[in-house]
Design a protein around this motif. Structure first.
Motif, short mmCIF file in Angstrom:
data_model
loop_
_atom_site.label_atom_id
_atom_site.label_comp_id
_atom_site.label_asym_id
_atom_site.label_seq_id
_atom_site.Cartn_x
_atom_site.Cartn_y
_atom_site.Cartn_z
N GLU A 127 -22.73 14.65 -7.01
CA GLU A 127 -20.87 14.68 -6.59
C GLU A 127 -20.92 15.47 -5.17
O GLU A 127 -20.31 15.12 -4.16
CB GLU A 127 -20.20 15.95 -7.34
CG GLU A 127 -18.62 15.62 -7.10
CD GLU A 127 -17.48 16.08 -7.68
OE1 GLU A 127 -17.25 15.97 -7.67
OE2 GLU A 127 -18.40 17.51 -8.32
N ASN A 128 -21.91 17.08 -4.85
CA ASN A 128 -21.70 17.69 -3.49
C ASN A 128 -22.87 16.66 -2.77
O ASN A 128 -22.58 16.39 -1.27
CB ASN A 128 -22.66 19.14 -3.89
CG ASN A 128 -21.90 19.59 -4.45
OD1 ASN A 128 -20.12 19.79 -4.40
ND2 ASN A 128 -21.82 20.80 -5.29
N LEU A 149 -22.74 13.17 -2.78
CA LEU A 149 -22.11 12.36 -2.15
C LEU A 149 -20.93 12.61 -1.44
O LEU A 149 -20.55 11.83 -1.09
CB LEU A 149 -21.91 11.13 -3.41
CG LEU A 149 -23.00 11.21 -3.59
CD1 LEU A 149 -22.57 10.27 -5.79
CD2 LEU A 149 -23.77 9.97 -3.09
N LYS A 150 -20.74 13.47 -1.09
CA LYS A 150 -19.11 14.37 -0.46
C LYS A 150 -20.19 13.91 0.85
O LYS A 150 -21.16 14.02 1.92
CB LYS A 150 -19.20 15.55 -0.66
CG LYS A 150 -18.50 15.67 -1.65
CD LYS A 150 -18.08 17.33 -1.78
CE LYS A 150 -17.33 17.21 -3.34
NZ LYS A 150 -17.33 18.77 -3.22
N ARG A 151 -19.14 13.20 1.57
CA ARG A 151 -19.11 13.20 2.92
C ARG A 151 -18.52 14.51 4.29
O ARG A 151 -17.23 14.61 4.23
CB ARG A 151 -18.66 11.43 3.77
CG ARG A 151 -19.53 10.34 3.29
CD ARG A 151 -18.77 9.19 3.06
NE ARG A 151 -19.35 8.17 2.39
CZ ARG A 151 -19.64 7.17 2.48
NH1 ARG A 151 -18.88 6.67 4.44
NH2 ARG A 151 -20.37 6.28 2.84
#
Length: 69
Positions: free
Chosen positions: A64-65, A67-69
């Motif tokens: 999740e981290n 894939l964060k933008r």
């Protein structure tokens, strides 16, 4: 994915040392070829199936981290 492909990938790396497994993963990522993605997916499947619920949660958080933008 064809079950035979999954088995072939697992057979290909069974018995490899940690260094050999790391080399396989790093090479597949650095190579960037689409044809390597199924192999990485199978390796991730093995990791996931053998991970504790806590380790799975850590992997999900890391993903999740990442894939964060």
């Amino acid at each position: 994915m064809n079950l035979n492909l999954r088995n072939a990938i697992i057979q290909n790396v069974t018995g490899n040392t940690q260094d050999e497994l790391k080399d396989t993963i790093v090479d597949a990522i650095q190579n960037g070829e689409e044809k390597m993605l199924p192999g990485l997916g199978v390796l991730f499947e093995v990791i996931w199936q053998n991970a504790s619920p806590e380790d799975q949660q850590e992997m999900l958080s890391t993903l999740e981290n990442g894939l964060k933008r």
